[in-house]
Each structure stands twice: as C-alpha cells, then as structure tokens.
Design a protein around this motif. Structure first.
Motif, PDB file in Angstrom:
ATOM      1  N   ASN A 175       3.817   5.065  -2.582  1.00 32.40           N
ATOM      2  CA  ASN A 175       4.333   6.243  -3.291  1.00 32.40           C
ATOM      3  C   ASN A 175       5.838   6.393  -3.150  1.00 32.40           C
ATOM      4  O   ASN A 175       6.446   7.217  -3.851  1.00 32.40           O
ATOM      5  CB  ASN A 175       3.657   7.515  -2.773  1.00 32.40           C
ATOM      6  CG  ASN A 175       2.178   7.556  -3.082  1.00 32.40           C
ATOM      7  OD1 ASN A 175       1.722   6.942  -4.047  1.00 32.40           O
ATOM      8  ND2 ASN A 175       1.412   8.266  -2.263  1.00 32.40           N
ATOM      9  N   TYR A 176       6.459   5.630  -2.265  1.00 30.65           N
ATOM     10  CA  TYR A 176       7.897   5.783  -2.004  1.00 30.65           C
ATOM     11  C   TYR A 176       8.700   4.586  -2.499  1.00 30.65           C
ATOM     12  O   TYR A 176       9.897   4.501  -2.246  1.00 30.65           O
ATOM     13  CB  TYR A 176       8.120   6.024  -0.508  1.00 30.65           C
ATOM     14  CG  TYR A 176       7.395   7.270  -0.072  1.00 30.65           C
ATOM     15  CD1 TYR A 176       7.970   8.518  -0.237  1.00 30.65           C
ATOM     16  CD2 TYR A 176       6.091   7.195   0.422  1.00 30.65           C
ATOM     17  CE1 TYR A 176       7.275   9.667   0.093  1.00 30.65           C
ATOM     18  CE2 TYR A 176       5.396   8.348   0.766  1.00 30.65           C
ATOM     19  CZ  TYR A 176       5.991   9.575   0.601  1.00 30.65           C
ATOM     20  OH  TYR A 176       5.306  10.717   0.923  1.00 30.65           O
ATOM     21  N   ILE A 177       8.037   3.709  -3.219  1.00 27.60           N
ATOM     22  CA  ILE A 177       8.728   2.557  -3.802  1.00 27.60           C
ATOM     23  C   ILE A 177       8.824   2.800  -5.300  1.00 27.60           C
ATOM     24  O   ILE A 177       7.820   2.761  -6.013  1.00 27.60           O
ATOM     25  CB  ILE A 177       7.969   1.250  -3.518  1.00 27.60           C
ATOM     26  CG1 ILE A 177       7.902   1.017  -2.004  1.00 27.60           C
ATOM     27  CG2 ILE A 177       8.636   0.074  -4.223  1.00 27.60           C
ATOM     28  CD1 ILE A 177       7.004  -0.123  -1.596  1.00 27.60           C
ATOM     29  N   ALA A 178      10.001   3.114  -5.759  1.00 29.62           N
ATOM     30  CA  ALA A 178      10.214   3.443  -7.163  1.00 29.62           C
ATOM     31  C   ALA A 178      11.618   3.005  -7.543  1.00 29.62           C
ATOM     32  O   ALA A 178      12.462   2.758  -6.673  1.00 29.62           O
ATOM     33  CB  ALA A 178      10.045   4.942  -7.386  1.00 29.62           C
TER      34      ALA A 178
ATOM     35  N   ASP B  81      -3.856  -2.330   0.917  1.00 32.45           N
ATOM     36  CA  ASP B  81      -3.964  -3.639   0.274  1.00 32.45           C
ATOM     37  C   ASP B  81      -3.624  -3.596  -1.212  1.00 32.45           C
ATOM     38  O   ASP B  81      -3.067  -4.541  -1.766  1.00 32.45           O
ATOM     39  CB  ASP B  81      -5.387  -4.197   0.434  1.00 32.45           C
ATOM     40  CG  ASP B  81      -5.671  -4.693   1.837  1.00 32.45           C
ATOM     41  OD1 ASP B  81      -4.704  -4.981   2.571  1.00 32.45           O
ATOM     42  OD2 ASP B  81      -6.854  -4.776   2.205  1.00 32.45           O
ATOM     43  N   ASP B  82      -3.988  -2.512  -1.867  1.00 33.68           N
ATOM     44  CA  ASP B  82      -3.904  -2.457  -3.331  1.00 33.68           C
ATOM     45  C   ASP B  82      -2.577  -1.864  -3.783  1.00 33.68           C
ATOM     46  O   ASP B  82      -2.477  -0.683  -4.134  1.00 33.68           O
ATOM     47  CB  ASP B  82      -5.072  -1.645  -3.899  1.00 33.68           C
ATOM     48  CG  ASP B  82      -6.407  -2.276  -3.559  1.00 33.68           C
ATOM     49  OD1 ASP B  82      -6.483  -3.516  -3.546  1.00 33.68           O
ATOM     50  OD2 ASP B  82      -7.373  -1.533  -3.299  1.00 33.68           O
ATOM     51  N   ALA B  83      -1.552  -2.697  -3.793  1.00 29.95           N
ATOM     52  CA  ALA B  83      -0.250  -2.256  -4.290  1.00 29.95           C
ATOM     53  C   ALA B  83      -0.276  -2.200  -5.813  1.00 29.95           C
ATOM     54  O   ALA B  83      -0.945  -3.002  -6.464  1.00 29.95           O
ATOM     55  CB  ALA B  83       0.837  -3.230  -3.834  1.00 29.95           C
ATOM     56  N   PRO B  84       0.430  -1.236  -6.411  1.00 26.59           N
ATOM     57  CA  PRO B  84       0.540  -1.227  -7.874  1.00 26.59           C
ATOM     58  C   PRO B  84       1.085  -2.555  -8.384  1.00 26.59           C
ATOM     59  O   PRO B  84       1.927  -3.193  -7.732  1.00 26.59           O
ATOM     60  CB  PRO B  84       1.528  -0.079  -8.136  1.00 26.59           C
ATOM     61  CG  PRO B  84       1.407   0.807  -6.928  1.00 26.59           C
ATOM     62  CD  PRO B  84       1.146  -0.114  -5.780  1.00 26.59           C
TER      63      PRO B  84
ATOM     64  N   LEU C 275      11.956   2.619   2.419  1.00 26.93           N
ATOM     65  CA  LEU C 275      11.100   2.022   1.396  1.00 26.93           C
ATOM     66  C   LEU C 275      11.677   2.204   0.001  1.00 26.93           C
ATOM     67  O   LEU C 275      11.458   1.379  -0.898  1.00 26.93           O
ATOM     68  CB  LEU C 275       9.699   2.640   1.459  1.00 26.93           C
ATOM     69  CG  LEU C 275       8.799   2.203   2.612  1.00 26.93           C
ATOM     70  CD1 LEU C 275       7.544   3.065   2.654  1.00 26.93           C
ATOM     71  CD2 LEU C 275       8.419   0.728   2.486  1.00 26.93           C
ATOM     72  N   SER C 276      12.430   3.274  -0.198  1.00 31.53           N
ATOM     73  CA  SER C 276      12.976   3.566  -1.528  1.00 31.53           C
ATOM     74  C   SER C 276      14.206   2.727  -1.861  1.00 31.53           C
ATOM     75  O   SER C 276      14.649   2.710  -3.015  1.00 31.53           O
ATOM     76  CB  SER C 276      13.333   5.052  -1.625  1.00 31.53           C
ATOM     77  OG  SER C 276      14.508   5.346  -0.873  1.00 31.53           O
ATOM     78  N   ILE C 277      14.755   2.032  -0.891  1.00 31.62           N
ATOM     79  CA  ILE C 277      15.987   1.253  -1.103  1.00 31.62           C
ATOM     80  C   ILE C 277      15.630  -0.140  -1.599  1.00 31.62           C
ATOM     81  O   ILE C 277      14.811  -0.825  -0.987  1.00 31.62           O
ATOM     82  CB  ILE C 277      16.791   1.175   0.207  1.00 31.62           C
ATOM     83  CG1 ILE C 277      17.224   2.580   0.644  1.00 31.62           C
ATOM     84  CG2 ILE C 277      18.010   0.268   0.040  1.00 31.62           C
ATOM     85  CD1 ILE C 277      17.867   2.627   2.022  1.00 31.62           C
ATOM     86  N   PRO C 278      16.210  -0.608  -2.699  1.00 31.29           N
ATOM     87  CA  PRO C 278      15.902  -1.948  -3.202  1.00 31.29           C
ATOM     88  C   PRO C 278      16.118  -3.020  -2.137  1.00 31.29           C
ATOM     89  O   PRO C 278      17.065  -2.935  -1.344  1.00 31.29           O
ATOM     90  CB  PRO C 278      16.884  -2.117  -4.365  1.00 31.29           C
ATOM     91  CG  PRO C 278      17.185  -0.724  -4.808  1.00 31.29           C
ATOM     92  CD  PRO C 278      17.162   0.109  -3.564  1.00 31.29           C
ATOM     93  N   SER C 279      15.249  -4.001  -2.131  1.00 33.25           N
ATOM     94  CA  SER C 279      15.259  -4.998  -1.052  1.00 33.25           C
ATOM     95  C   SER C 279      16.578  -5.737  -0.953  1.00 33.25           C
ATOM     96  O   SER C 279      17.058  -6.034   0.151  1.00 33.25           O
ATOM     97  CB  SER C 279      14.111  -5.989  -1.247  1.00 33.25           C
ATOM     98  OG  SER C 279      14.210  -6.636  -2.503  1.00 33.25           O
ATOM     99  N   TRP C 280      17.218  -6.046  -2.082  1.00 33.89           N
ATOM    100  CA  TRP C 280      18.455  -6.834  -2.030  1.00 33.89           C
ATOM    101  C   TRP C 280      19.638  -6.019  -1.490  1.00 33.89           C
ATOM    102  O   TRP C 280      20.607  -6.579  -0.973  1.00 33.89           O
ATOM    103  CB  TRP C 280      18.784  -7.401  -3.411  1.00 33.89           C
ATOM    104  CG  TRP C 280      19.097  -6.374  -4.461  1.00 33.89           C
ATOM    105  CD1 TRP C 280      20.315  -5.821  -4.748  1.00 33.89           C
ATOM    106  CD2 TRP C 280      18.161  -5.765  -5.365  1.00 33.89           C
ATOM    107  NE1 TRP C 280      20.208  -4.915  -5.766  1.00 33.89           N
ATOM    108  CE2 TRP C 280      18.899  -4.857  -6.179  1.00 33.89           C
ATOM    109  CE3 TRP C 280      16.803  -5.891  -5.596  1.00 33.89           C
ATOM    110  CZ2 TRP C 280      18.296  -4.106  -7.177  1.00 33.89           C
ATOM    111  CZ3 TRP C 280      16.208  -5.144  -6.594  1.00 33.89           C
ATOM    112  CH2 TRP C 280      16.942  -4.257  -7.365  1.00 33.89           C
TER     113      TRP C 280
END
Length: 592
Positions: A203-206, A426-429, A475-480
């Motif tokens: 819910n915090y990855i957008a 387990d079930d990521a969007p 979690l909300s910060i882009p990985s790169w």
C-alpha cells in the motif's frame, strides 16, 4: 559485486542440554498469556499465569489476558487493551492501534468473539493454537507447553526451513502452533479462528511525486529522529549496540538528537575484518557517550551444542555464540533497553542487483533518469557501465525472479519442497516494480532476525529503523533514488551527513565475522561431521550425506563460503534436537 535481479551475491556471503525457560528466570518478565473462548482452559491459564508471575489484565467473557508487570499496558475507551508501546502517528504520545504504530499487541472482546492485532513490523512474537473449543496464545513456548500444547515437530516446516532460509511464515516448527505475524489480526468468532492482514507494505509503493533528494533526506532525518524519541520515552537506561557501521551510527545520531541518555557497546574480533572499534569510537566521541568495547572470545563459539532456549522455530546462530556470551558477561541482569541499527540495509534498500535500473527504465523509459540510474548503480557496485548495461539487459530479458530461491545445496533435492510456504505479502500487485519487490523481500528477511540472537532473549530490544513510519516512507521512494551520486543508501547518508563524522557517512565497507566463522568451522569440523551425518535431519532423509562428507573432507575452505550453508543446516539440526528433547521431557513430566 553487481548481480542481476535474482539472489544477490552479498546474501550468499553473509550466511552464517536446552531448556524451556524457568519460571524463576528473570527473563520471564516479558511474556503474555491469553485464552480466547476456551472455557475449559481458563482455570489452567490462570494457574499458570500466577506461577509465571503474570498479572491479570482482563478476566471475563471471551478473553482472559495475563501479562508480565514489566510490559506496559493500558485500556482504551472502546474497552480494548494494548500491551506494549503504541504511539500516536506523530510519535508525540500514546496512540490507538487503528492510527498509531509501535510494538504493541491489541486485545479486544465482544460477546463470544475476541480479536488480537499485532503491530506491523515490530513487536513481541505471539504464538497461538486451537484448544478446548477456543484459542490459547502466548509469547512463551514454555507456557503453552504447561497448558497441554504438544511439542511435536512439524516435518514439513523443517523441509521448508532448509529449502527457503529466513522465510518466516505463520507456520512454526511445532505441529498445530502458528505465529500471529506482524501486521496481522487473529479473530475468534466463538466457533472458529481466522487470521487476516491488517497492514501491507504494497500500500506504500506508488508513483512518487517529484520530490528532490534533499527533501527526501530531510523527511527521512525527521521521521527517524521522531520515531527514536518516541521509543526513548519510559526507557531510562538505553544501551546502543554500535558497530561503527552506517546504520547503527544513524541510530546513535538520532538518540542524541532526541535528547536520550544512552551508552554504547561495541563487539570486536581478534581478526581485522571484525574489528570496528575505531569507527565506533569516532561515533561515541562525536556525541560524548561512553563506549564499552567487548572482545569476542572465539573459543566460546559452539557450533554443535544445543541452544540454551527452546523455540518454536530455529533461533540462535551458533556462530554468534561468542558475541552473545560477551554481551551477557558485560551487561548481566541489568534491565536495559537495547537499541541497534537492525534493518538499516533492508529499509534503506541496499540492493546489489540491477533491479533499480530496470525500475527506472519502466518508470521513465530511455531517458536521462534511466542513464543516471545505470551510472549510479554501476558506480555503487564498482562495476563498469558496460557490465551494468549487460546485466540490466539480461535481467530485463529474463524477467523477475522469486525472492526466495530454492536452496538445495547439501540436501536431497527430491526431499525439498517445490514451493515455499505462503505469506500474506506474497501477492504483490502486478504493476509493482521488481526493485520494490526485492525491497519488500529484504524487509521480510530482517524480520526473521529480530528474535534470533540469544543475547536478546527476554530483553527489551528496539529497532528504530524498522519503525512503521520510517519503513512506509522508505517504501515510497523509488529504488534508483537510493543510489544517487553512486553510493548505496544515499538518502540515509545525506540525511545524517551533518550529524556524523565523514569517515562514517562515506565509508563503503562493513565489518565482517568471516575470519572468526571460518576459524570456528575448521576447528569444529570433526564435531560438525557427527552432528550432520548422524543427526535428525539425516535420519529424516533431508540431507545429501555424500555431498556433506566430501566437503568436510577437504583440507580447507579455499576462499569459498559454502561452509556458511553447512553452518545454516547445523543451526536447524541443533534447534530440531532441542525441540525433540523438550517434547520428550514434557511427555515424561505429564506421565508422572
């Protein structure tokens, strides 16, 4: 070393007469017992609670709840009871579970129904089982055993532990005993028990709005300090495990900024790779704090003896036994709150793969942002642009891989489960970037560590970097973005750059225990041979005895790290023997 988006090389390089607790052991001071429904169990539960020194918090209806006096508890306006710390969203005072965060367990009851909710990410593990038309729950395996819960080994769980290391699910190694996972809710309807998910990292990855790295660093600094300040309240004596690495040093800076009164302890090994006293001293001097330096006695590392505490799942790492003993000798029975940088790598998205590059390409296409991500990831991993580009293309072509790669080394492949046990996360969007899938998997891995070290058993252990508001922001910060400027954990480094010595903020390496571990392995190899080849795992048909014999017969380890896998298996063997021994003792006691 740079990897594709599969299992990272660095994870591979890091692999590394029992008793149930006595009632008079001072460490029984942090336990909970609850009976939901179960009229036949209430009387026994009350008796066991009294013998364990647990105070009644609620006795009536569908909930009977008992708690150690040392654990904070309070009743809310709706009649629910919160055990542990539950902070308001801003961390300025007590909060409610529906809006706050912490390490709480929240109990509620209405008519024949009852619920228990465990805080996301942190908190006391709570184990539960169906019994006598109800549910019995406790933080202690000893308490559950005294209430008649059997200690039979779940062999399917054992196989899963071998094939999928550090994969923590609700299933435990005791048949019929489940763990209420962090961020989950247990409900008893009067006839049945079910668990549901109350918090999810997905819910915090957008898509992140256009926020500069400077702003992100300021946000991260503020939330870590605010959360640390909240954890400090009510904890008069704080001891920081200060390695001298970036993560524990950030916690030191946050403790100082929060106005906490704390001291620090540093563990060192005789070998240079595990001696970080110089870095820890620089941090303690920065804040004028006392630093206790403790030398790990490698002679005390026991890779084959059964663990001191019987647990529902594999716990204490044999290779950390020297550190655990050194801590006990230094701290003793003092009731200190132990803070540490636990989870920093995981929360700050320390990824040794090219997944962040793939994320940037998917989000921004072929652009300056994607090229910068490629350059930064390559620089952080000390790879060339060409190497990073080649690995990125391979990862893009192959598609995402499971975060839990099936591990069969030294095991019989046909005896290993084909699929891991299920978990609510387990079930990521489908749209979730693969770098963020790895980020969540990394957080799941560290959650399996929080109750493993023997020195932490029964103690008040705080991981500020795993605070829910910190994790949600990260979690909300882009990985790169975490690799801005060609350094891993770049936002965390920038967030505390003005508070910590430059030697800490910009250091690349980390302390290691590899020299101590390899020496212990070589010294105890004959005993490991007997433990593994003549043990319970071998008898159950899980191990490839020929492969183990061949490896143990080698003259040395020749720079490989396969012996870590053997030590991993040895820890499971030690745990299995301890559980079976406790099960036999419990049966004999019941027959007397």
């Amino acid at each position: 070393m740079l990897a594709t988006d599969g299992a990272s090389h660095i994870d591979r390089n890091r692999r590394r007469s029992p008793k149930l607790h006595s009632h008079i052991d001072g460490r029984m001071r942090r336990h909970i017992l609850a009976a939901l429904g179960a009229p036949a169990s209430r009387g026994r539960a009350a008796g066991v609670a009294r013998r364990c020194g647990l105070a009644p918090l609620h006795e009536g209806g569908s909930l009977h709840l008992y708690c150690s006096p040392d654990l904070p508890s309070r009743s809310l306006e709706d009649g629910s009871i919160v055990v542990g710390d539950c902070f308001a969203p801003c961390g300025s005072g007590p909060g409610r579970p529906d809006e706050g965060w912490g390490n709480y367990l929240a109990f509620g009851a209405s008519g024949r129904s009852a619920t228990i909710e465990r805080a996301p990410l942190t908190g006391l593990p709570l184990y539960w089982t169906r019994q006598d038309e109800g549910v019995l729950c406790s933080t202690s395996l000893e308490i559950l055993s005294e209430l008649g819960c059997g200690l039979a080994v779940d062999e399917a769980f054992v196989g899963n532990s071998l094939a999928y290391p550090n994969l923590r699910t609700e299933r435990t190694g005791v048949s019929g005993l489940n763990e209420l996972l962090s961020g989950s809710r247990l409900g008893w309807t009067g006839t049945s028990a079910t668990t549901t998910e109350a918090w999810s990292p997905w819910n915090y990855i957008a898509p992140q709005p256009a926020v500069s790295v400077d702003d992100l660093a300021r946000q991260l600094e503020a939330v870590i300090i605010d959360c640390t300040r909240a954890w400090c309240a009510g904890r008069p004596e704080i001891l920081l495990e200060l390695s001298g690495g970036l993560d524990s040093s950030i916690v030191a800076a946050a403790l100082d900024a929060a106005g906490a009164d704390f001291s620090a302890i540093n563990f060192a090994t005789a070998a240079a790779d595990g001696d970080e006293r110089g870095f820890a001293a620089a941090v303690s001097a920065q804040f004028g704090r006392e630093l206790l330096e403790v030398l790990n006695d490698e002679a005390t590392i026991d890779l084959v003896g059964m663990p001191n505490t019987v647990r529902p799942r594999p716990g204490a790492y044999g290779v950390l036994g020297g550190l655990d003993l050194a801590f006990e000798q230094a701290v003793g029975a003092r009731s200190v709150a132990i803070f540490g940088g636990i989870g920093g790598d995981n929360v700050f998205d320390f990824d040794t793969s090219v997944a962040p590059v793939i994320d940037a390409l998917q989000a921004c296409g072929v652009s300056g942002t994607s090229f910068a991500a490629l350059r930064n990831v390559a620089q952080a991993s000390e790879a060339t642009l060409w190497q990073a580009a080649r690995l990125s293309w391979r990862a893009w072509r192959d598609g995402p891989r499971s975060p839990w790669v099936r591990e069969t080394q030294f095991c019989r492949n046909e005896a290993m489960p084909e699929q891991p046990l299920p978990h609510p996360w387990d079930d990521a969007p489908e749209i979730t970037p693969r770098g963020k899938r790895k980020h969540v998997a990394a957080i799941r891995r560290i959650l399996d560590f929080l109750d493993r070290p023997e020195r932490w058993t029964g103690r008040d252990v705080i991981a500020p970097l795993l605070s829910q508001p910190v994790v949600e922001l990260c979690l909300s910060i882009p990985s790169w973005t975490w690799f801005t400027g060609g350094r891993d954990r770049a936002i965390a480094r920038q967030a505390f750059a003005r508070r910590l010595p430059a030697s800490i903020i910009w250091r690349k390496g980390k302390g290691r225990l590899e020299s101590a571990c390899s020496a212990a392995y070589l010294r105890q190899r004959p005993a490991l041979r007997g433990l593994l080849l003549d043990g319970r795992l071998a008898a159950l048909g899980f191990l490839n005895r020929a492969a183990i014999e061949a490896y143990l017969a080698r003259d040395g380890i020749s720079g490989d790290h396969d012996y870590f896998r053997l030590l991993e298996i040895a820890d499971i063997e030690r745990w299995l023997r301890s559980l079976e021994s406790a099960s036999r003792a419990a049966r004999m006691a019941a027959q007397r």
